[in-house]
Design a protein around this motif. Structure first.
Motif, PDB file in Angstrom:
ATOM      1  N   GLY A 183      43.765 -53.883 -20.075  1.00 36.33           N
ATOM      2  CA  GLY A 183      42.524 -53.276 -19.596  1.00 36.33           C
ATOM      3  C   GLY A 183      42.311 -53.464 -18.112  1.00 36.33           C
ATOM      4  N   GLY A 184      42.526 -54.700 -17.644  1.00 33.38           N
ATOM      5  CA  GLY A 184      42.235 -55.011 -16.248  1.00 33.38           C
ATOM      6  C   GLY A 184      43.208 -54.421 -15.252  1.00 33.38           C
ATOM      7  N   PHE A 185      44.488 -54.428 -15.601  1.00 36.13           N
ATOM      8  CA  PHE A 185      45.486 -53.854 -14.694  1.00 36.13           C
ATOM      9  C   PHE A 185      45.930 -52.467 -15.145  1.00 36.13           C
ATOM     10  N   GLY A 186      46.239 -52.349 -16.431  1.00 39.01           N
ATOM     11  CA  GLY A 186      46.765 -51.076 -16.925  1.00 39.01           C
ATOM     12  C   GLY A 186      45.777 -49.934 -16.829  1.00 39.01           C
ATOM     13  N   LEU A 187      44.632 -50.067 -17.506  1.00 39.53           N
ATOM     14  CA  LEU A 187      43.674 -48.957 -17.559  1.00 39.53           C
ATOM     15  C   LEU A 187      42.823 -48.854 -16.309  1.00 39.53           C
ATOM     16  N   ALA A 188      42.451 -49.986 -15.721  1.00 38.62           N
ATOM     17  CA  ALA A 188      41.551 -49.964 -14.570  1.00 38.62           C
ATOM     18  C   ALA A 188      42.251 -49.636 -13.260  1.00 38.62           C
ATOM     19  N   THR A 189      43.538 -49.910 -13.170  1.00 40.92           N
ATOM     20  CA  THR A 189      44.249 -49.703 -11.896  1.00 40.92           C
ATOM     21  C   THR A 189      45.420 -48.736 -12.030  1.00 40.92           C
ATOM     22  N   MET A 190      46.334 -49.008 -12.950  1.00 39.32           N
ATOM     23  CA  MET A 190      47.550 -48.201 -13.045  1.00 39.32           C
ATOM     24  C   MET A 190      47.270 -46.746 -13.401  1.00 39.32           C
ATOM     25  N   VAL A 191      46.491 -46.521 -14.435  1.00 41.10           N
ATOM     26  CA  VAL A 191      46.271 -45.155 -14.916  1.00 41.10           C
ATOM     27  C   VAL A 191      45.584 -44.274 -13.861  1.00 41.10           C
ATOM     28  N   PRO A 192      44.470 -44.712 -13.235  1.00 41.02           N
ATOM     29  CA  PRO A 192      43.856 -43.848 -12.223  1.00 41.02           C
ATOM     30  C   PRO A 192      44.741 -43.599 -11.010  1.00 41.02           C
ATOM     31  N   ILE A 193      45.531 -44.593 -10.597  1.00 43.19           N
ATOM     32  CA  ILE A 193      46.401 -44.375  -9.438  1.00 43.19           C
ATOM     33  C   ILE A 193      47.494 -43.360  -9.770  1.00 43.19           C
ATOM     34  N   ILE A 194      48.061 -43.459 -10.963  1.00 42.31           N
ATOM     35  CA  ILE A 194      49.051 -42.471 -11.382  1.00 42.31           C
ATOM     36  C   ILE A 194      48.395 -41.101 -11.470  1.00 42.31           C
ATOM     37  N   GLY A 195      47.142 -41.062 -11.939  1.00 39.68           N
ATOM     38  CA  GLY A 195      46.409 -39.801 -11.977  1.00 39.68           C
ATOM     39  C   GLY A 195      46.223 -39.203 -10.592  1.00 39.68           C
ATOM     40  N   VAL A 196      45.964 -40.063  -9.614  1.00 37.94           N
ATOM     41  CA  VAL A 196      45.835 -39.600  -8.223  1.00 37.94           C
ATOM     42  C   VAL A 196      47.134 -38.946  -7.750  1.00 37.94           C
ATOM     43  N   ILE A 197      48.239 -39.634  -7.972  1.00 40.19           N
ATOM     44  CA  ILE A 197      49.536 -39.138  -7.494  1.00 40.19           C
ATOM     45  C   ILE A 197      49.907 -37.829  -8.179  1.00 40.19           C
ATOM     46  N   ALA A 198      49.723 -37.778  -9.500  1.00 42.25           N
ATOM     47  CA  ALA A 198      50.102 -36.579 -10.245  1.00 42.25           C
ATOM     48  C   ALA A 198      49.117 -35.438 -10.027  1.00 42.25           C
ATOM     49  N   GLY A 199      47.826 -35.740 -10.059  1.00 40.86           N
ATOM     50  CA  GLY A 199      46.817 -34.697  -9.929  1.00 40.86           C
ATOM     51  C   GLY A 199      46.814 -34.035  -8.558  1.00 40.86           C
ATOM     52  N   THR A 200      46.784 -34.866  -7.510  1.00 41.29           N
ATOM     53  CA  THR A 200      46.787 -34.289  -6.153  1.00 41.29           C
ATOM     54  C   THR A 200      48.147 -33.682  -5.822  1.00 41.29           C
ATOM     55  N   GLY A 201      49.214 -34.303  -6.315  1.00 43.90           N
ATOM     56  CA  GLY A 201      50.554 -33.807  -6.009  1.00 43.90           C
ATOM     57  C   GLY A 201      50.899 -32.501  -6.681  1.00 43.90           C
ATOM     58  N   ALA A 202      50.137 -32.126  -7.712  1.00 41.20           N
ATOM     59  CA  ALA A 202      50.422 -30.889  -8.431  1.00 41.20           C
ATOM     60  C   ALA A 202      50.108 -29.651  -7.605  1.00 41.20           C
ATOM     61  N   ILE A 203      49.163 -29.791  -6.641  1.00 38.71           N
ATOM     62  CA  ILE A 203      48.804 -28.612  -5.846  1.00 38.71           C
ATOM     63  C   ILE A 203      48.523 -28.935  -4.383  1.00 38.71           C
ATOM     64  N   GLY A 204      48.091 -30.161  -4.094  1.00 35.24           N
ATOM     65  CA  GLY A 204      47.706 -30.509  -2.729  1.00 35.24           C
ATOM     66  C   GLY A 204      48.759 -30.218  -1.677  1.00 35.24           C
ATOM     67  N   PRO A 205      50.012 -30.648  -1.856  1.00 30.04           N
ATOM     68  CA  PRO A 205      51.040 -30.403  -0.838  1.00 30.04           C
ATOM     69  C   PRO A 205      51.277 -28.922  -0.571  1.00 30.04           C
ATOM     70  N   GLU A 206      51.161 -28.079  -1.597  1.00 33.57           N
ATOM     71  CA  GLU A 206      51.361 -26.636  -1.412  1.00 33.57           C
ATOM     72  C   GLU A 206      50.265 -26.036  -0.551  1.00 33.57           C
ATOM     73  N   ILE A 207      49.043 -26.559  -0.715  1.00 32.71           N
ATOM     74  CA  ILE A 207      47.937 -26.076   0.106  1.00 32.71           C
ATOM     75  C   ILE A 207      48.083 -26.581   1.534  1.00 32.71           C
ATOM     76  N   ASP A 208      48.501 -27.827   1.678  1.00 38.77           N
ATOM     77  CA  ASP A 208      48.633 -28.418   3.009  1.00 38.77           C
ATOM     78  C   ASP A 208      49.692 -27.718   3.858  1.00 38.77           C
TER      79      ASP A 208
END
Length: 239
Positions: free
Chosen positions: A53-78
């Protein structure tokens, strides 16, 4: 509402050597820590829950979400290459939904699977802890991917803003400040996970109904708005 070509290009962008390496760092770290904890302290359900909970769900999952979510379209727009994608005979909602599906799949693969492996290492899924946090990672992945996909469409600094959200709001305020917990994807996902296990090892500040509704509302709303932003970008390019 799914285009194989857009999906293939998005997978290629997200799973390139450099980005895949970045995506794999935290899951690998979670597994390594789990092995060390198990070797040093043996099997303990509370320790397993705290780490997942403390490391996996609170830190790892949202950071991976950041990388995958923004990386899916952000670089193409930039870099402007999104113009070529928008010139294709593919409906704009299809582009957004396809990229969302890819971002969700990548986030799930790099978060839920390591969560399950770590849980099994820590306590062999005692009291369904491993399964509960894996379910939490799965449902959280959907909301995070949608949120950060939207962020990637509206800001050139999406990764920075996303990391601030993940590290400050989710990992810090979402864990420590009671008022902020109600507005935390982490807590919504924990409400779903709590249903999986009957023990008190998994807790949430929101009810199952509230958590589920908020997960759905945030996912749908951010996906819809991302589609609107992409539509506006298309019109601006055509004018």
């Amino acid at each position: 509402m799914y285009d194989p070509t857009v999906a293939r290009l998005t997978y290629r962008a997200l799973l390139g050597r450099r980005r895949a390496l970045i995506l794999g760092i935290l899951p690998a770290l979670l597994i390594v820590i789990s092995v060390l904890v198990r070797a040093l302290s043996g099997t303990d359900d509370q320790t397993a829950s705290d780490l997942l909970g403390g490391f996996g769900l609170a830190t790892m999952v949202p950071i991976i979400g950041v990388i995958a979510g923004t990386g899916a379209i952000g670089p193409e727009i930039d870099d402007g290459s999104v113009v070529y994608l928008l010139a294709k005979p593919v409906k704009r909602p299809t582009i957004i939904l396809t990229k969302l599906f890819v971002a969700i799949a990548v986030t799930m693969a790099f978060s839920a699977l390591p969560m399950m492996i770590s849980g099994l290492i820590l306590n062999g899924n005692g009291q369904q802890v491993a399964v509960a946090y894996t379910v939490a990672a799965l449902v959280a992945s959907i909301a995070y991917a949608a949120m950060f996909l939207l962020l990637g469409t509206v800001s050139r600094h999406a990764v920075i803003f996303g990391l601030v959200y993940a590290l400050v709001w989710e990992a810090l305020f979402g864990s420590l400040v009671s008022g902020a917990r109600t507005l935390s994807v982490q807590q919504w996902a924990l409400a779903v996970a709590k249903k999986v296990t009957d023990s008190d090892l998994v807790t949430s500040d929101v009810s199952l109904t509230t958590g589920t509704v908020l997960l759905v509302v945030v996912t749908v709303a951010t996906t819809w708005y991302a589609g609107q932003k992409l539509r506006a970008l298309t019109l601006a390019g055509e004018e």
